[in-house]
Design a protein around this motif. Sequence first.
Motif, short mmCIF file in Angstrom:
data_model
loop_
_atom_site.label_atom_id
_atom_site.label_comp_id
_atom_site.label_asym_id
_atom_site.label_seq_id
_atom_site.Cartn_x
_atom_site.Cartn_y
_atom_site.Cartn_z
N GLY A 93 0.90 -1.30 0.21
CA GLY A 93 -0.07 -0.01 0.01
C GLY A 93 0.85 1.53 -0.04
N VAL A 94 2.06 1.08 -0.37
CA VAL A 94 2.91 2.25 -0.19
C VAL A 94 2.94 2.82 -1.58
N GLU A 95 2.95 4.24 -1.63
CA GLU A 95 2.84 5.00 -3.03
C GLU A 95 4.15 4.63 -3.61
N LEU A 96 4.15 4.35 -5.09
CA LEU A 96 5.00 4.20 -5.82
C LEU A 96 4.99 5.28 -7.04
N ILE A 97 6.11 6.00 -7.26
CA ILE A 97 6.22 6.88 -8.16
C ILE A 97 7.58 6.42 -9.11
N ALA A 98 7.40 6.54 -10.54
CA ALA A 98 8.47 6.01 -11.36
C ALA A 98 8.97 7.29 -12.02
N LEU A 99 10.20 7.57 -11.89
CA LEU A 99 10.96 8.50 -12.66
C LEU A 99 11.39 8.06 -13.96
N ARG A 100 10.71 8.34 -15.00
CA ARG A 100 11.28 8.19 -16.67
C ARG A 100 11.41 9.21 -17.48
N ARG A 101 12.68 9.54 -17.75
CA ARG A 101 12.99 10.61 -18.42
C ARG A 101 12.61 10.21 -20.00
N PRO A 102 12.07 11.39 -20.71
CA PRO A 102 11.72 11.04 -22.00
C PRO A 102 12.80 10.50 -22.87
N GLY A 103 12.43 9.63 -23.75
CA GLY A 103 13.28 9.02 -24.72
C GLY A 103 13.88 10.03 -25.65
N TRP A 104 14.76 9.49 -26.41
CA TRP A 104 15.42 10.40 -27.52
C TRP A 104 14.32 10.40 -28.67
N THR A 105 14.32 11.34 -29.55
CA THR A 105 13.74 11.28 -30.77
C THR A 105 14.60 11.79 -32.04
N PRO A 106 14.53 11.28 -33.10
CA PRO A 106 15.18 11.52 -34.17
C PRO A 106 15.10 12.97 -34.68
N GLY A 107 15.80 13.60 -35.21
CA GLY A 107 15.85 14.88 -35.81
C GLY A 107 16.29 14.92 -37.29
N PRO A 108 16.17 16.04 -37.95
CA PRO A 108 16.69 16.28 -39.38
C PRO A 108 18.23 15.64 -39.49
N GLY A 109 18.25 14.78 -40.54
CA GLY A 109 19.68 14.17 -40.78
C GLY A 109 19.93 12.91 -40.03
N ASP A 110 19.18 12.32 -39.24
CA ASP A 110 19.30 11.06 -38.39
C ASP A 110 18.88 10.14 -39.28
N ARG A 111 19.81 9.06 -39.20
CA ARG A 111 19.41 7.78 -39.80
C ARG A 111 19.07 6.61 -38.85
N TRP A 112 17.93 6.64 -38.27
CA TRP A 112 17.77 5.81 -36.91
C TRP A 112 17.00 4.44 -37.67
N HIS A 113 17.52 3.24 -36.89
CA HIS A 113 16.47 2.08 -37.36
C HIS A 113 16.23 1.64 -35.80
N SER A 114 14.84 1.40 -35.63
CA SER A 114 14.23 0.84 -34.38
C SER A 114 14.32 -0.48 -34.33
N ALA A 115 14.75 -1.21 -33.15
CA ALA A 115 14.72 -2.49 -32.64
C ALA A 115 14.08 -2.78 -31.46
N GLY A 116 13.45 -3.91 -31.43
CA GLY A 116 12.54 -4.35 -30.19
C GLY A 116 13.39 -4.89 -29.10
N SER A 117 14.67 -5.47 -29.42
CA SER A 117 15.40 -6.00 -28.40
C SER A 117 17.16 -5.87 -28.95
N LEU A 118 17.96 -6.38 -28.11
CA LEU A 118 19.53 -6.45 -28.49
C LEU A 118 19.43 -7.58 -29.62
N ASP A 119 18.56 -8.64 -29.63
CA ASP A 119 18.78 -9.39 -30.85
C ASP A 119 18.29 -9.17 -31.99
N GLU A 120 17.33 -8.15 -31.92
CA GLU A 120 16.82 -7.36 -33.23
C GLU A 120 17.92 -6.48 -33.62
N ALA A 121 18.43 -5.72 -32.89
CA ALA A 121 19.54 -4.69 -33.16
C ALA A 121 20.64 -5.59 -33.77
N ALA A 122 21.12 -6.72 -33.19
CA ALA A 122 22.40 -7.44 -33.70
C ALA A 122 22.06 -8.07 -35.08
#
Length: 257
Positions: A93-122
């Motif tokens: 019954g104790v109050e829980l607060i999770a601090l979650r800083r915002p994730g990064w977002t791509p900007g102009p010129g970025d060449r990002w590829h999204s992966a759901g896991s390290l296995d997908e990244a590999a």
Amino acid sequence: MPTPHALILGGTAEARALATALTAAGTRVTTALAGRVSTPRPVPGELRIGGFGGPQGLAAWMREHHVTALLDATHPFAHRISENAAEAARNTGVELIALRRPGWTPGPGDRWHSAGSLDEAAALLPALGRRAFLATGRLGLQAFVPREEAVWFLIRSVEPPQPPTPRHCQVVLDRGPFTLEGERRLLREHRIDVLVTKDSGGPATAAKLTAARELGLPVVVVRRPDPPAGVTTAPDVASVLALLSALLSPGAADRCP
């Protein structure tokens, strides 16, 4: 009247900032670290190192030490710890607060590829480059072992990684925050042609993304897991402190189970 007691699940810069602010305000603070780093940075208040023994052990510790508020300020990818915290909060019954800083977002010129896991990244790497910079920490490196014949890896972590790791690699031990000039130099010196990172968010390790953009390098970004259902989240230290202001007011400790 007992002093309000906040338990911070830490290991991040935000956790240290929370501990600093709360101790300065007269709140009893215990910061719990998993113990994965042998020389943790100093933190105000009390320090506990090591696991609790799952959600049941965490709940028992919270009851024994009269915890008023549980603050999950762990790394955004510490999903198991966050799940344990959510279950322990429900059980006590104790109050829980999770601090979650915002994730990064791509900007102009970025060449990002999204992966759901390290296995997908590999799996994405052989088509993107032959020399990869793994800025994902020392855990989970076994995901890249199947690509060790096609890709050379530069691995950066705070502590030496444990095997299995790719055979064709070089390890750099370093701890952020990192400068843009330092990241540019690292990428150039090692002739990196693809970057792999988790979507950790925050400024401390974001310079590598700017350096990759400047050099026109592809970046594989591993998506962060969602926080546990039903947990109150806040994007920064100030927001957490605002949520806690009423919870840790005089008399709040009397509501602890």
